[in-house]
Design a protein around this motif. Structure first.
Motif, PDB file in Angstrom:
ATOM      1  N   GLN A   1       0.522  -9.720   9.579  1.00 10.87           N
ATOM      2  CA  GLN A   1       1.756  -8.733   9.070  1.00 10.87           C
ATOM      3  C   GLN A   1       2.213  -8.131  10.426  1.00 10.87           C
ATOM      4  O   GLN A   1       1.463  -8.186  11.460  1.00 10.87           O
ATOM      5  CB  GLN A   1       1.234  -7.723   8.284  1.00 10.87           C
ATOM      6  CG  GLN A   1       0.852  -8.406   6.843  1.00 10.87           C
ATOM      7  CD  GLN A   1       0.784  -7.327   5.791  1.00 10.87           C
ATOM      8  OE1 GLN A   1       1.620  -6.669   5.429  1.00 10.87           O
ATOM      9  NE2 GLN A   1      -0.604  -7.266   5.293  1.00 10.87           N
TER      10      GLN A   1
ATOM     11  N   GLY B   1      -4.216  -5.619   5.085  1.00  9.31           N
ATOM     12  CA  GLY B   1      -4.098  -6.428   3.967  1.00  9.31           C
ATOM     13  C   GLY B   1      -4.969  -7.469   3.710  1.00  9.31           C
ATOM     14  O   GLY B   1      -5.910  -7.617   4.859  1.00  9.31           O
TER      15      GLY B   1
ATOM     16  N   LEU C   1       5.265  -3.687   1.034  1.00  6.40           N
ATOM     17  CA  LEU C   1       3.889  -3.816  -0.012  1.00  6.40           C
ATOM     18  C   LEU C   1       4.780  -3.597  -1.156  1.00  6.40           C
ATOM     19  O   LEU C   1       4.705  -4.705  -2.112  1.00  6.40           O
ATOM     20  CB  LEU C   1       3.059  -2.932   0.243  1.00  6.40           C
ATOM     21  CG  LEU C   1       2.063  -2.656  -0.766  1.00  6.40           C
ATOM     22  CD1 LEU C   1       1.069  -4.007  -1.114  1.00  6.40           C
ATOM     23  CD2 LEU C   1       1.005  -1.612  -0.672  1.00  6.40           C
TER      24      LEU C   1
ATOM     25  N   GLY D   1      -3.075  -1.639  -1.957  1.00  7.88           N
ATOM     26  CA  GLY D   1      -2.561  -2.017  -0.917  1.00  7.88           C
ATOM     27  C   GLY D   1      -2.194  -0.930   0.334  1.00  7.88           C
ATOM     28  O   GLY D   1      -2.517  -0.955   1.549  1.00  7.88           O
TER      29      GLY D   1
ATOM     30  N   ASP E   1      -2.580 -12.306   2.755  1.00  4.71           N
ATOM     31  CA  ASP E   1      -1.614 -11.899   3.191  1.00  4.71           C
ATOM     32  C   ASP E   1      -1.134 -12.199   4.569  1.00  4.71           C
ATOM     33  O   ASP E   1      -0.046 -12.086   4.979  1.00  4.71           O
ATOM     34  CB  ASP E   1      -1.394 -10.262   3.031  1.00  4.71           C
ATOM     35  CG  ASP E   1      -1.130  -9.907   1.625  1.00  4.71           C
ATOM     36  OD1 ASP E   1      -0.926 -10.557   0.611  1.00  4.71           O
ATOM     37  OD2 ASP E   1      -1.017  -8.535   1.656  1.00  4.71           O
TER      38      ASP E   1
ATOM     39  N   GLN F   1       7.067  -6.387  -2.209  1.00  3.70           N
ATOM     40  CA  GLN F   1       6.264  -7.745  -2.548  1.00  3.70           C
ATOM     41  C   GLN F   1       5.780  -7.832  -3.825  1.00  3.70           C
ATOM     42  O   GLN F   1       5.908  -8.400  -4.569  1.00  3.70           O
ATOM     43  CB  GLN F   1       5.180  -7.878  -1.397  1.00  3.70           C
ATOM     44  CG  GLN F   1       4.125  -9.271  -1.592  1.00  3.70           C
ATOM     45  CD  GLN F   1       3.097  -9.350  -0.808  1.00  3.70           C
ATOM     46  OE1 GLN F   1       2.710  -8.143  -0.233  1.00  3.70           O
ATOM     47  NE2 GLN F   1       2.500 -10.487  -0.719  1.00  3.70           N
TER      48      GLN F   1
END
Length: 280
Positions: free
Chosen positions: A256, A249, A187, A208, A253, A190
């Motif tokens: 994940q 998320g 996170l 996040g 997104d 990003q």
């Protein structure tokens, strides 16, 4: 003389009565073995015929809905695995049809849609991994994601679930800590790639991290979807935990994942499954 004759006749009668019993206790072992083998083979064949599901790919088109479901060839070779995939697909299909029925005589502005693909991620004599990916659209801005993983052990003819795999006290906390650390690092990277101001960065990382923490509490339900990752020798060197959109998320997104190495997992893995893992 008379007594002797009666005794002889009595002994002969007893011997004749005992003869069938003796024959029954001394059957032909080869014939019995052959009969047992044939009976077992017939029972196994009947069981496979009953257990094996029909895994035909599905394509349906209707003014109100569209359905596409596909299965990998390996699932047709393992009836138990096939049943798992079929049950998952049937549930998704049933939910779509329920939504279609709920329309009544009306028609949606866009057809409802079920798209589901089962794909082979891994297939060895010890482990088969199937990924289910797709979505189900029944109105709204976008479809509901369909994300699942199925780990099958061919030698045991059974599914491997995370609840069977992790049995040690504190095991879920160990996995939660490892996954959270990795997802938070991802996170931060990003967010940093977008070049935000310090204030924006702090807010985005905080929001996040809150979603990550909510979706990775030390509860086995949060880690149901996983994929073994193999080393060159075929042993499991890590587990990849997979999280569908919304769990850790926002929808944007996508799916994940976080990789937890065998060295972290071995102390919390059930003893009977440790031979599948790479030694730490």
């Amino acid at each position: 003389m008379l007594r002797s004759t009666k005794t002889t006749l009595f002994a002969l009668a007893i011997a004749m009565l005992a003869l069938p019993v003796a024959c029954k206790r001394d059957p032909n072992p080869t014939a019995v073995a052959d009969a047992a083998t044939q009976a077992t083979a017939k029972a196994d064949a009947a069981s496979r015929a009953i257990a094996a599901p029909t895994l035909d790919d599905v394509v349906e088109r209707d003014p109100r809905y569209i359905v596409g479901i596909s299965y990998p060839p390996v699932a047709r070779q393992h009836p138990g695995l096939g049943r798992l995939l079929k049950a998952y697909a049937d549930t998704a299909y049933g939910e779509l049809m329920q939504a279609v029925t709920g329309m009544g005589d009306g028609a949606p502005t866009a057809p409802y849609d079920l798209s589901l693909q089962f794909s082979q991620k891994l297939a060895t004599p010890d482990i088969i991994v199937i990924a289910a990916n797709g979505s189900s659209y029944t109105g709204g801005a976008h479809g509901n994601p369909l994300v699942a993983r199925f780990v099958w052990l061919p030698r045991q003819s059974s599914q491997l679930t995370i609840r069977e795999l992790v049995t040690a006290a504190g095991g879920w906390q160990t996995i939660s800590d490892a996954v959270r650390e990795q997802l938070r690092s991802g996170l931060a990277a990003q967010v940093d790639s977008d070049g935000p101001t310090p204030g924006e960065r702090a807010e985005r990382v905080s929001n996040g991290a809150r979603m990550i923490d909510d979706g990775t509490t030390p509860d086995p339900a949060n880690f149901d979807q996983f994929e073994p990752v193999l080393a060159a020798d075929g042993k499991i060197k890590a587990l990849r935990f997979v999280f569908p959109p919304y769990q850790v998320g926002p929808y944007s997104d996508g799916v994940q994942s976080a990789l937890v190495p065998a060295s972290v997992l071995l102390p919390i893995i059930a003893a009977k499954f440790r031979p599948l893992f790479e030694a730490g």
